[in-house]
Design a protein around this motif. Structure first.
Motif, mmCIF file in Angstrom:
data_model
loop_
_atom_site.group_PDB
_atom_site.id
_atom_site.type_symbol
_atom_site.label_atom_id
_atom_site.label_comp_id
_atom_site.label_asym_id
_atom_site.label_seq_id
_atom_site.Cartn_x
_atom_site.Cartn_y
_atom_site.Cartn_z
ATOM 1 N N LEU A 27 0.860 -2.663 -10.081
ATOM 2 C CA LEU A 27 0.207 -1.556 -9.373
ATOM 3 C C LEU A 27 -1.186 -1.303 -9.923
ATOM 4 C CD1 LEU A 27 3.064 1.073 -8.839
ATOM 5 C CD2 LEU A 27 2.216 -0.684 -7.273
ATOM 6 N N LEU A 81 4.823 1.230 0.107
ATOM 7 C CA LEU A 81 5.441 1.370 -1.210
ATOM 8 C C LEU A 81 6.551 2.418 -1.171
ATOM 9 C CD1 LEU A 81 5.273 0.332 -4.143
ATOM 10 C CD2 LEU A 81 3.757 2.259 -4.641
ATOM 11 N N LEU A 82 6.324 3.533 -0.464
ATOM 12 C CA LEU A 82 7.357 4.563 -0.337
ATOM 13 C C LEU A 82 8.566 4.016 0.419
ATOM 14 C CD1 LEU A 82 5.193 7.730 0.437
ATOM 15 C CD2 LEU A 82 6.294 7.103 -1.712
ATOM 16 N N ASP A 118 -5.137 -1.364 -7.882
ATOM 17 C CA ASP A 118 -5.837 -0.082 -7.780
ATOM 18 C C ASP A 118 -7.107 -0.208 -6.939
ATOM 19 O OD1 ASP A 118 -6.288 2.621 -8.291
ATOM 20 O OD2 ASP A 118 -7.560 2.164 -10.014
ATOM 21 N N VAL A 155 4.896 9.514 -7.256
ATOM 22 C CA VAL A 155 3.839 9.598 -6.240
ATOM 23 C C VAL A 155 3.365 11.053 -6.139
ATOM 24 C CG1 VAL A 155 3.346 9.332 -3.782
ATOM 25 C CG2 VAL A 155 4.759 7.634 -4.963
ATOM 26 N N TYR A 188 -3.753 3.849 -7.803
ATOM 27 C CA TYR A 188 -2.576 3.090 -8.227
ATOM 28 C C TYR A 188 -2.506 2.919 -9.750
ATOM 29 C CZ TYR A 188 -0.075 1.650 -4.022
ATOM 30 O OH TYR A 188 0.728 1.628 -2.902
ATOM 31 N N ASP A 230 0.868 -1.179 0.000
ATOM 32 C CA ASP A 230 0.000 0.000 0.000
ATOM 33 C C ASP A 230 0.902 1.226 0.000
ATOM 34 O OD1 ASP A 230 0.791 0.463 2.760
ATOM 35 O OD2 ASP A 230 -0.553 -1.187 3.253
ATOM 36 N N GLN A 231 0.323 2.429 -0.110
ATOM 37 C CA GLN A 231 1.142 3.606 -0.372
ATOM 38 C C GLN A 231 2.213 3.831 0.694
ATOM 39 O OE1 GLN A 231 -0.855 6.932 -2.048
ATOM 40 N NE2 GLN A 231 0.597 8.425 -1.274
ATOM 41 N N GLU A 232 1.855 3.649 1.961
ATOM 42 C CA GLU A 232 2.840 3.853 3.025
ATOM 43 C C GLU A 232 4.030 2.918 2.864
ATOM 44 O OE1 GLU A 232 3.265 3.268 7.872
ATOM 45 O OE2 GLU A 232 1.309 3.078 6.908
ATOM 46 N N CYS A 271 -4.461 1.830 -1.625
ATOM 47 C CA CYS A 271 -3.929 1.806 -2.992
ATOM 48 C C CYS A 271 -4.769 2.649 -3.943
ATOM 49 C CB CYS A 271 -3.861 0.374 -3.516
ATOM 50 S SG CYS A 271 -2.855 -0.733 -2.517
ATOM 51 N N LEU A 300 -0.932 6.032 -10.854
ATOM 52 C CA LEU A 300 0.461 6.018 -10.421
ATOM 53 C C LEU A 300 1.299 5.130 -11.338
ATOM 54 C CD1 LEU A 300 2.755 6.575 -8.393
ATOM 55 C CD2 LEU A 300 1.879 4.663 -7.012
#
Length: 737
Positions: free
Chosen positions: A438, A411-412, A442, A492, A450, A407-409, A447, A453
């Motif tokens: 990705l 993924l970074l 979505d 992002v 995504y 998830d975004q957290e 996500c 992204l």
């Protein structure tokens, strides 16, 4: 001789015992005079090691990669069975086979000896004259009386307990593998344990029984637990009690493996034909589809003592994956997330219409998962396929790929980790990019967006690669992977300027700025959407430009040579090449000029390991010191020359070239000249690839063109010809081509 009992007669011996007596006695008739030659009915020859001790009587059966032969000992006339494997050589575990040869023969068919001979692997086994349980069933079809079935169970139970105590799972129990030593009294023995391997770090029986009608549902997943054998015993008991295998039709035909797998997804084995309630209970416990709920030795002993062990709760539609049974889509999705590699293997079957994959489609349809029924769009991308399946099974579950949250957290965090050094994080990002995962994720929790992204990430990577190609910047696979991670971070929303600080620092590097093309690149003012890719290009180009500036500075090569000389002197080791040069009175600088190399490179050649130096480099060095190179093989007292450059040297000892050669000097591009210089230095293709940042395939093509232009048939002649023509000078550049 006793006659077989009538159909409605209950005998204390197993049905069909008398019917087999004629076969047994026929097999046991012999006389020494009959053991002089192989029976004409025997189509298979014994290996030489066994031929002088046994005589082959007849083939028993062929299949499953081996021939079974009935043989007799030439001295005693005792019968035995030889299993001759079709494969030339099979790996065997001697210590394990020793253990099996000492196993209790009350339970297991005796393993008498084994070996490899004449390109074949073989084993000699005890002969069971009563045939097999399969033959007993054929001679006297069921249903058998419960007391006779109980006698069979009483022998199978301790046999399997003993086998499992050796940490062996049989995996192929069926009537054909249960042999009959005698019928009065009934004496059964388990066959099929011989050349085998151990399970769970100990011993595992390799088998092809996954497609067998006697195999447990989880057998297709590679599960190797004792529950596989107890399921097979349950099927055998049903066959004895009802007179028909549960997956055999009334007309005697058999269901195929795919139909059996489908039936076991939705339904338990039908036990309605077992009249006795107690026996129905036993078979229900043994044929529980969930391995964790299946009865084993303890429950069977409790049942035999008159008890009624608890049964597992009835199941609805179930699917077996990685050795476990799942009844809900969410539970199966969690299993896929945790056993990602197993999921990849399962979904690879979509190109082959594999039974287990078709069973999964049936099960998801029964569960009402219409999303799963759509074809997987990219069958050759297994990680994407697993992600699609997990999403269809659990559309509100966490986003996980190869066991990691994405998830975004997370993924970074993954992108930042991948920017550090090559490793699992960077490899995972490569999979996300190459398989377009990705977009599949979505709108899963965490996500959102995504798909957008993924599109932005791909656009930035394409822009970066296009700009690198336009500037003729080398871009290795490792570099591509690194900058993909950087550009994911910049793709992002809100992180567009993530690379800006490092890019600004790179752009200000004075050594890089000394290159006009880089100075122009650093001054470019691009649109907002193109800036992340521009930042990545600056980060990639700055060290390349700075390195070029350093190499162009006067005295750089001399400094490198002095450093190398200091290192060589400090080792206090002599060099045979340097000693040869000193005898000719040549200095290292003179040799460097004549070889067309830098003094630093000549110093490195002299101080290096001569055993690993390229022959072409040694030839070039020999010519530079007015010497020739001879190489020969010493074969006993005979010396066989294989190379003598004295006959190939065509330039005069001063290294001058005539005017005709000068006029015919071929034109080489600057890239070809770079490769020629490295080639003459003895650089390996790997070194060239790393230094020039081009592929090994491209380097090979350049080498072919260089040799063709010089009219040389091989590497040695190419280097000699290049030296004759003065092409091994750092000044001999052509233009880019």
């Amino acid at each position: 001789m006793d006659e077989p009992p009538d159909d409605d007669t209950v005998s204390s011996a197993p049905p069909g015992a008398a019917a087999l007596k004629s076969t047994v006695s026929k097999d046991l008739r012999w006389s020494p005079g009959q053991l002089q030659a192989t029976d004409p009915d025997c189509r298979t020859n014994l290996p030489p090691t066994l031929r002088h001790r046994y005589v082959a009587e007849r083939n028993l059966v062929s299949g499953d990669g081996a021939d079974l032969l009935l043989v007799r000992d030439r001295e005693t006339g005792e019968p035995a069975v030889v299993r001759l494997f079709h494969r030339d050589v099979l790996p065997v575990d001697e210590s394990m086979l020793e253990s099996l040869s000492r196993a209790d023969r009350h339970h297991l068919l005796g393993l008498l000896e084994w070996g490899s001979d004449d390109g074949s692997t073989w084993e000699v086994l005890e002969y069971a004259p009563g045939g097999s349980l399969k033959e007993l069933l054929r001679a006297r079809p069921g249903p058998w009386p419960p007391q006779t079935v109980q006698e069979v169970l009483n022998q199978l139970l301790p046999t399997l307990e003993y086998l499992h105590s050796l940490r062996i799972v049989h995996c192929d129990i069926e009537p054909a593998s249960i042999l009959v030593r005698s019928t009065e009294p009934l004496d059964l023995v388990l066959a099929g344990i011989g050349l085998t391997t151990f399970f769970a770090g100990a011993q595992v029986r390799q088998t092809t029984s996954h497609a067998s009608a006697y195999a447990a549902p989880e057998a297709a997943t590679g599960n190797m637990s004792t529950g596989l054998d107890w399921w097979s015993v349950g099927i055998v008991l049903v066959e004895l009690l009802t007179g028909r295998h549960p997956f055999q039709r009334p007309d005697g035909s058999w269901m195929d493996d795919m139909l059996i797998a489908r039936k076991l997804i939705f339904n338990d084995v039908d036990l309605s034909m077992i009249a006795d309630e107690r026996w129905r209970l036993l078979c229900r416990g043994l044929l529980c589809r969930a391995p964790e709920g299946r009865w084993g030795a303890a429950e069977i002993r409790q049942w035999c003592a008159g008890g009624a062990p608890a049964l597992a709760e009835p199941q609805g539609p179930a699917f077996t994956f990685a050795g476990a049974v799942y009844t809900t889509p969410q539970a199966l999705a969690d299993a896929f997330r945790q056993r990602w590699s197993d999921g990849r293997r399962l979904l690879a079957g979509q190109r082959l219409d594999a039974t287990q994959l078709l069973a999964l489609q049936e099960w998801t349809g029964e569960c009402g998962l219409t999303a799963f029924q759509r074809p997987l769009d990219q069958p050759f991308r297994p990680d994407r396929a697993v992600a699609q399946v997990v999403r269809a099974l659990d559309p509100t579950g966490p986003a996980v790929v190869q066991g990691r949250r994405v998830d975004q957290e997370h993924l970074l965090q993954l992108a930042n980790e991948a920017m550090g050094e090559a490793g699992p994080a960077r490899a995972l990002l490569d999979v996300l990019y190459q398989d377009g995962i990705l977009a599949v994720l979505d709108d899963l929790p965490g996500c959102s967006g995504y798909a957008l992204l993924d599109s932005q990430w791909r656009r930035l990577v394409d822009d970066f690669v296009a700009r690198a190609n336009a500037l003729s910047l080398p871009l290795s696979a490792e570099s591509r992977s690194l900058y993909r991670a950087m550009l994911l971070l910049a793709a992002v929303p809100g992180e567009e300027e993530a690379l800006a600080p490092q890019a600004a620092e790179a752009a200000a590097d004075p050594d890089a700025q000394a290159q006009p093309w880089f100075a122009h690149l650093a001054r470019e003012n691009l649109s907002e959407e193109s800036r992340p890719a521009h930042h990545a290009i600056l980060l990639h180009a700055a060290p390349l430009a700075a390195g070029l500036t350093t190499r162009q500075r006067p005295g750089h090569e001399l400094q490198v040579a002095e450093t190398e000389n200091s290192r060589v002197r400090s080792t206090r080791l002599g060099s045979p090449l340097a000693a040869a040069r000193q005898r000719t009175g040549r200095t290292q600088r003179e040799v460097a000029e004549r070889m067309g190399l830098s003094q630093a490179r000549v110093s490195a050649i002299e101080s290096g390991n001569i055993e690993t130096t390229e022959i072409a480099t040694l030839i070039n060095y020999a010519q530079a010191i007015d010497a020739s190179l001879r190489i020969s093989f010493a074969i006993g007292n005979v010396e066989q020359p294989i190379l003598d450059t004295a006959s190939r040297l065509t330039t005069d000892r001063g290294g001058n070239r005539n005017s005709d050669e000068e006029a015919s000097k071929p034109f080489l591009t600057s890239r070809e000249h770079e490769i020629l210089l490295l080639w003459a230095e003895g650089a390996t293709p790997e070194t060239m690839t790393k230094r020039l940042q081009i592929s090994a395939r491209t380097i090979a093509k350049h080498k072919e063109r260089i040799s063709r232009k010089l009219g040389a048939p091989d590497q040695i002649d190419t280097i000699l010809r290049a030296r004759q023509l003065g092409l091994l000078s750092t000044q001999a550049y052509g233009s880019e081509g």
